[in-house]
Scaffold this motif. Structure first.
Motif, PDB file in Angstrom:
ATOM      1  N   PHE A  20      77.446  99.945 120.094  1.00 11.34           N
ATOM      2  CA  PHE A  20      77.772  99.073 118.965  1.00 11.34           C
ATOM      3  C   PHE A  20      78.602  99.815 117.911  1.00 11.34           C
ATOM      4  N   LEU A  21      78.148 101.075 117.602  1.00  9.84           N
ATOM      5  CA  LEU A  21      78.877 101.867 116.609  1.00  9.84           C
ATOM      6  C   LEU A  21      80.285 102.206 117.088  1.00  9.84           C
ATOM      7  N   LEU A  22      80.382 102.586 118.374  1.00 13.84           N
ATOM      8  CA  LEU A  22      81.711 102.891 118.926  1.00 13.84           C
ATOM      9  C   LEU A  22      82.614 101.659 118.882  1.00 13.84           C
ATOM     10  N   ALA A  23      82.022 100.504 119.253  1.00  8.01           N
ATOM     11  CA  ALA A  23      82.811  99.266 119.212  1.00  8.01           C
ATOM     12  C   ALA A  23      83.230  98.942 117.789  1.00  8.01           C
ATOM     13  N   PHE A  24      82.308  99.157 116.831  1.00  9.88           N
ATOM     14  CA  PHE A  24      82.610  98.887 115.422  1.00  9.88           C
ATOM     15  C   PHE A  24      83.761  99.762 114.928  1.00  9.88           C
ATOM     16  N   PHE A  25      83.652 101.085 115.241  1.00 12.95           N
ATOM     17  CA  PHE A  25      84.720 101.998 114.815  1.00 12.95           C
ATOM     18  C   PHE A  25      86.038 101.682 115.505  1.00 12.95           C
ATOM     19  N   LEU A  26      85.956 101.275 116.783  1.00 11.14           N
ATOM     20  CA  LEU A  26      87.180 100.911 117.507  1.00 11.14           C
ATOM     21  C   LEU A  26      87.838  99.687 116.875  1.00 11.14           C
ATOM     22  N   ILE A  27      86.991  98.691 116.544  1.00  9.66           N
ATOM     23  CA  ILE A  27      87.528  97.484 115.895  1.00  9.66           C
ATOM     24  C   ILE A  27      88.147  97.825 114.546  1.00  9.66           C
ATOM     25  N   MET A  28      87.479  98.711 113.785  1.00  8.68           N
ATOM     26  CA  MET A  28      87.999  99.121 112.490  1.00  8.68           C
ATOM     27  C   MET A  28      89.329  99.857 112.637  1.00  8.68           C
ATOM     28  N   LEU A  29      89.419 100.726 113.669  1.00  8.55           N
ATOM     29  CA  LEU A  29      90.680 101.444 113.897  1.00  8.55           C
ATOM     30  C   LEU A  29      91.810 100.487 114.257  1.00  8.55           C
ATOM     31  N   ILE A  30      91.482  99.505 115.119  1.00  4.85           N
ATOM     32  CA  ILE A  30      92.495  98.521 115.512  1.00  4.85           C
ATOM     33  C   ILE A  30      92.930  97.685 114.304  1.00  4.85           C
ATOM     34  N   ARG A  34      96.611  97.603 112.729  1.00  4.74           N
ATOM     35  CA  ARG A  34      97.361  96.354 112.571  1.00  4.74           C
ATOM     36  C   ARG A  34      97.723  96.097 111.122  1.00  4.74           C
ATOM     37  N   LYS A  35      96.812  96.470 110.220  1.00  4.63           N
ATOM     38  CA  LYS A  35      97.081  96.292 108.790  1.00  4.63           C
ATOM     39  C   LYS A  35      98.250  97.164 108.360  1.00  4.63           C
ATOM     40  N   ILE A  36      98.273  98.429 108.842  1.00  9.30           N
ATOM     41  CA  ILE A  36      99.384  99.338 108.527  1.00  9.30           C
ATOM     42  C   ILE A  36     100.688  98.806 109.099  1.00  9.30           C
ATOM     43  N   GLU A  37     100.618  98.307 110.365  1.00  9.13           N
ATOM     44  CA  GLU A  37     101.814  97.755 111.002  1.00  9.13           C
ATOM     45  C   GLU A  37     102.316  96.529 110.244  1.00  9.13           C
ATOM     46  N   HIS A  38     101.357  95.686 109.824  1.00  7.31           N
ATOM     47  CA  HIS A  38     101.736  94.491 109.050  1.00  7.31           C
ATOM     48  C   HIS A  38     102.378  94.881 107.731  1.00  7.31           C
ATOM     49  N   ARG A  39     101.818  95.909 107.072  1.00  6.19           N
ATOM     50  CA  ARG A  39     102.368  96.374 105.801  1.00  6.19           C
ATOM     51  C   ARG A  39     103.790  96.903 106.002  1.00  6.19           C
ATOM     52  N   LYS A  40     103.988  97.669 107.103  1.00  2.00           N
ATOM     53  CA  LYS A  40     105.324  98.198 107.392  1.00  2.00           C
ATOM     54  C   LYS A  40     106.307  97.068 107.663  1.00  2.00           C
ATOM     55  N   GLU A  41     105.840  96.057 108.421  1.00  2.94           N
ATOM     56  CA  GLU A  41     106.708  94.905 108.707  1.00  2.94           C
ATOM     57  C   GLU A  41     107.102  94.181 107.420  1.00  2.94           C
TER      58      GLU A  41
END
Length: 261
Positions: A20-30, A34-41
């Motif tokens: 669960f923790l790994l999935a949570f951190f993975l989701i947060m990283l994704i 995506r937030k950084i990519e959206h900001r760059k776009e």
């Protein structure tokens, strides 16, 4: 057996929590990626929008300058030429012998104004800019101010050929023109220094005057004036660095730097 089942249960719960923790951190990283990519776009879109607006402004300004250049050439210059001819006719006919000296002075003033207007007319038309080197264009601007007698200009021009395209050449020229005009109109300076340097990789234009200066730190977009803000925007549009420094009662300096292939 109950103890064994307890260990299995604890182990299972631990594994589930880790997953669960790994999935949570993975989701947060994704999500963060995506937030950084959206900001760059969004930054790219905003930058493209700003460049489109500035490009439109420059096109409008360029068209206005060309219209003004043609108007000066076709209308004002012809009228001044006609006025000079009429004045010279008085001297030729010798109708007013006592006024011949004053008429000669008037003719001289008119002819000087004609030279300045012709130079200004050429500098406003894109064909002239395309067919003339950047150093020659800047030299013409400096000579025009020297000819007017309003201020002394000391200039240093690169002897090397500067490989600059027409768009960047126009921007560099307009920034120099803006600086020179600001120094004449607002700085109350006695001398302007201008250097155009090229080392094979980078074009640098440095200009300074000995005028009244101003407080750059206290200057906002509203108080900076259209000219100063246009210099910054134009430099930004072609990827150049532009800075301005000024000291009260000591003068102002601009620095324009553009990397060239």
């Amino acid at each position: 057996m109950d103890q064994k089942n307890g260990f299995i249960l604890i182990g299972t719960v631990t594994v589930i929590l880790i997953i669960f923790l790994l999935a949570f951190f993975l989701i947060m990283l994704i999500y963060r990626k995506r937030k950084i990519e959206h900001r760059k776009e969004m930054e790219i879109i905003n930058q493209a929008h700003k460049e489109a607006i500035l490009s439109t402004q420059l096109e409008i300004q360029q068209q206005t300058m060309q219209d003004l250049g043609r108007e000066i050439h076709d209308n004002i210059s012809q009228k001044l030429t006609l006025a000079s001819i009429y004045a010279q006719q008085f001297v030729y006919e010798n109708k007013y012998p006592g006024a011949n000296e004053k008429i000669d002075i008037i003719c001289s003033v008119i002819n000087t104004a004609l030279l300045e207007l012709q130079s200004l007319s050429r500098s406003l038309t894109s064909n002239y800019i395309q067919q003339t080197t950047l150093t020659q264009l800047i030299k013409t601007e400096c000579e025009r101010i020297i000819l007017s007698g309003r201020c002394k200009v000391v200039y240093e021009l690169s002897k090397a050929t500067i490989p600059i395209d027409d768009t960047k050449k126009k921007v560099a020229l307009r920034i120099v023109q803006e600086f020179l005009q600001n120094s004449l109109k607002h700085a109350k300076c006695r001398i302007i220094h201008l250097a155009v340097l090229y080392d094979g990789n980078c074009l640098q234009i440095v200009g300074n005057d000995d005028g009244v200066g101003f407080d750059v730190g206290a200057t906002t977009k509203k108080t900076a004036g259209i000219g100063l803000e246009n210099m910054r925007k134009r430099a930004e549009m072609i990827g150049a660095r532009f800075s301005i420094a000024s000291t009260l009662n000591k003068g102002t300096e601009i620095n324009f730097t553009l990397a060239l292939p």
